[in-house]
Structures are given as structure tokens and as C-alpha cells.
Design an enzyme around this catalytic site. Structure first.
Site, PDB file in Angstrom:
ATOM      1  N   HIS A  43       0.661  -1.041  -0.005  1.00  0.00           N
ATOM      2  CA  HIS A  43       0.134  -0.190   0.118  1.00  0.00           C
ATOM      3  C   HIS A  43       0.830   1.022  -0.116  1.00  0.00           C
ATOM      4  CE1 HIS A  43      -3.610   2.208   1.662  1.00  0.00           C
ATOM      5  NE2 HIS A  43      -2.866   2.908   0.932  1.00  0.00           N
ATOM      6  N   GLU A  70      -2.746  -1.624  -3.381  1.00  0.00           N
ATOM      7  CA  GLU A  70      -3.814  -0.907  -2.750  1.00  0.00           C
ATOM      8  C   GLU A  70      -3.381   0.700  -2.645  1.00  0.00           C
ATOM      9  OE1 GLU A  70      -4.453  -2.569   1.100  1.00  0.00           O
ATOM     10  OE2 GLU A  70      -5.777  -4.094   0.199  1.00  0.00           O
ATOM     11  N   HIS A 190      -8.162  -5.876   7.055  1.00  0.00           N
ATOM     12  CA  HIS A 190      -7.974  -4.715   7.841  1.00  0.00           C
ATOM     13  C   HIS A 190      -7.942  -5.274   9.416  1.00  0.00           C
ATOM     14  CE1 HIS A 190      -6.335  -0.783   8.757  1.00  0.00           C
ATOM     15  NE2 HIS A 190      -6.832  -0.974   9.789  1.00  0.00           N
TER      16      HIS A 190
HETATM   17  C1  LIG Z   1      -6.330  -0.895   3.063  1.00  0.00           C
HETATM   18  C2  LIG Z   1      -5.983  -1.582   4.422  1.00  0.00           C
HETATM   19  O1  LIG Z   1      -6.852  -1.815   5.345  1.00  0.00           O
HETATM   20  C3  LIG Z   1      -4.714  -2.034   4.433  1.00  0.00           C
HETATM   21  O2  LIG Z   1      -4.280  -2.706   3.511  1.00  0.00           O
HETATM   22  C4  LIG Z   1      -3.554  -0.742   4.586  1.00  0.00           C
HETATM   23  O3  LIG Z   1      -2.726  -1.009   3.935  1.00  0.00           O
HETATM   24  C5  LIG Z   1      -2.983  -0.798   6.049  1.00  0.00           C
HETATM   25  O4  LIG Z   1      -2.045   0.295   5.818  1.00  0.00           O
HETATM   26  P1  LIG Z   1      -1.168   0.396   6.936  1.00  0.00           P
HETATM   27  O5  LIG Z   1       0.008  -0.482   6.703  1.00  0.00           O
HETATM   28  O6  LIG Z   1      -0.332   1.959   6.389  1.00  0.00           O
HETATM   29  O7  LIG Z   1      -1.668   0.825   8.373  1.00  0.00           O
HETATM   30  N1  LIG Z   2      -6.126  -4.587   2.824  1.00  0.00           N
HETATM   31  C1  LIG Z   2      -5.794  -4.954   4.147  1.00  0.00           C
HETATM   32  C2  LIG Z   2      -4.492  -5.283   4.352  1.00  0.00           C
HETATM   33  O1  LIG Z   2      -3.656  -5.346   3.290  1.00  0.00           O
HETATM   34  C3  LIG Z   2      -3.572  -5.403   5.601  1.00  0.00           C
HETATM   35  O2  LIG Z   2      -4.284  -4.817   6.754  1.00  0.00           O
HETATM   36  P1  LIG Z   2      -3.700  -4.936   7.919  1.00  0.00           P
HETATM   37  O3  LIG Z   2      -3.761  -6.451   8.394  1.00  0.00           O
HETATM   38  O4  LIG Z   2      -2.572  -4.424   8.337  1.00  0.00           O
HETATM   39  O5  LIG Z   2      -4.733  -4.198   9.169  1.00  0.00           O
END
Ligand SMILES: CC(=O)[C@@H](O)[C@H](O)COP(=O)(O)O
Ligand SMILES: NCC(=O)COP(=O)(O)O
Length: 237
Positions: A43, A70, A190
């Protein structure tokens, strides 16, 4: 089968906390796949606090399972994704300075915007997923965007799970059944972890993919990467 896609943001965060390349993000991604991960998720945020834009094309040549990028569809993000062509792009409505993702799209309000973005990505051969709250009111506008999948935002589920897991998962089970019947795939992510993942998977029989990062990386510090991947995979059987 529900695929486990490991989000490696937090490995990049550790790497960025010193000059140099340790831990090696790219070797970590390779090892995740060797030990059984079925996807790698990243992300890249505008401030590049963890995943850097420069990481994205390098990981494209490393990831052999499924590569999921993402992010918010800014001009820079879209140019990068269209150039790199991951297997999947998950569109997230995050504001630039947000601590972490904390809600899904209001697809009713942003339907026209998202429809154009979805179409541009699909024309580049990229599967599209929209980050979404478990809100049945969004279903018709989600369908109208033409998206291939949704990713259910499970942050609220993870919080509510601790109090009443049946109530926490109810809306997710309902919307996933409806959206599946409409031909759209279901992803989720998440704050999923070793405590709440199995129940979620059992409650959503059509779940195609979970992307897990924060808890997964923290667990890896205790159990090791290979064991942690196996533990999460065992919760998806
Ligand atoms: C979209 C989502 O919920 C996660 O994939 C996000 O990538 C978490 O981002 P951080 O790792 O910056 O908290
Ligand atoms: N889309 C969710 C993700 O890639 C990871 O979320 P998290 O496990 O770091 O909260």
C-alpha cells in the site's frame, strides 16, 4: 479456497527506520511466497512512510503468486499501477495523512469517479477491488462501477468481535452473499488476526482472499515467518 495475501507494509516501515536495506523487503516477499503465502499486498501511501513508489516495479518482478497494490487513485498512483500492471489493484479512499485505512468507499457519492477509474484499470488488464464497508446500501452503486471484486473493511469487525462475534460478522455475511450472487468477488482485510480470522472465514463461504499485514508481521516476531504463514493458512482451511 481463500488466498492469504501478506501485506508487507510494516517490513518496509522497519527498513525505512534506518539508512540501508535491512530488513530486505524483496527477500522477505520471496520468503513469504516460499513459505506458503498466496499473494503479496503493498500500500504505497503519498508520504512513502513504508512502501516506496520505487519498490513497486521491483516487487512486480519478484512476486510469483498474486501481486496486489492498494491505494487511493491519485494521478501518481494510477500512472504507477497502469505502468506496473499488478494482478489486482485495490482502491482505498484514504486521505493522505491518515494513520491507517479506517473506512471503505461511499460508492454512491463517488460512483462516476470510481467507474472511470475501474474501467481504466481493467483496460490495462488489472483486476479491480473496491475497499468497502459492510453496508448493503452501497450494493447497487458498487455493481454500477463495474468492479471485479470488493474488499470488505474488517476493522470494525475486529473491534466488535471481542464483544459479540456473531453480531460483528452479520453484516459482512449478508453483503458477501448478495454481492457474490451478483457475480462480484469478495476479498477482506484490515486488523484480521489469529483470533478473529477463522470465524470470519467460516461466516463468509465465498471469501476469495484476505490481505493481512499488521497483526501478521507482529506475530512473525514471536513465531517466525514460516510458522506464522502456516498458522494463518491453517485458519483459512
Ligand atoms: C487497506 C487496508 O486496510 C490496509 O491494507 C492498509 O494497507 C494498511 O495500511 P498501513 O499498513 O499503512 O496501516
Ligand atoms: N487490505 C488489508 C491489508 O492489506 C492489511 O491490513 P492490516 O492487516 O495491516 O490491518
Amino acid at each position: 479456497m481463500t488466498r492469504l495475501s501478506v501485506n508487507i507494509n510494516k517490513v518496509a516501515l522497519l527498513r525505512n527506520s534506518r539508512v540501508g536495506n535491512y530488513p530486505d523487503l524483496y527477500q522477505f516477499a520471496k520468503d513469504c511466497e516460499e513459505f506458503g503465502a498466496q499473494g503479496i499486498t503493498v500500500h504505497p501511501r503519498p508520504d512513502e512512510r513504508h512502501i516506496r513508489y520505487a519498490d513497486i516495479p521491483i516487487l512486480k518482478n519478484i512476486v510469483k503468486t498474486e501481486y496486489n497494490i492498494e491505494g487511493y487513485p491519485s494521478k501518481e498512483f494510477m500512472e504507477l499501477v497502469i505502468k506496473v500492471k499488478p494482478d489486482q489493484c485495490t482502491l482505498v479512499p484514504d486521505a493522505p495523512g491518515v494513520l491507517t485505512s479506517n473506512t471503505g468507499w461511499d460508492t454512491k457519492t463517488h460512483q462516476i469517479f470510481l467507474t472511470d477509474i475501474v474501467s481504466e484499470l481493467q483496460e490495462a488488464g488489472i483486476r479491480v477491488s473496491l475497499f468497502l464497508n459492510a453496508d448493503m446500501d452501497m450494493v447497487s452503486s458498487v455493481v454500477a462501477t463495474g468492479t471485479d471484486r470488493i474488499e470488505l473493511y474488517t476493522g470494525t469487525y475486529a473491534t466488535a468481535f471481542l464483544q459479540d462475534k456473531e453480531d460483528a460478522v452479520k453484516a459482512h455475511a449478508e453483503i458477501s452473499k448478495t454481492v457474490h450472487q451478483l457475480g462480484i468477488g469478495i476479498n477482506a482485510g484490515h486488523d484480521l488476526n489469529l483470533q478473529n480470522l477463522k470465524f470470519y472465514k467460516e461466516s463468509l463461504p465465498n471469501l476469495k482472499e484476505v490481505s493481512i499485514g499488521h497483526a501478521f508481521i507482529a506475530d512473525s516476531l514471536y513465531y517466525g515467518l514460516k510458522s506464522t504463514i502456516q498458522m494463518y493458512r491453517n485458519n483459512l482451511c
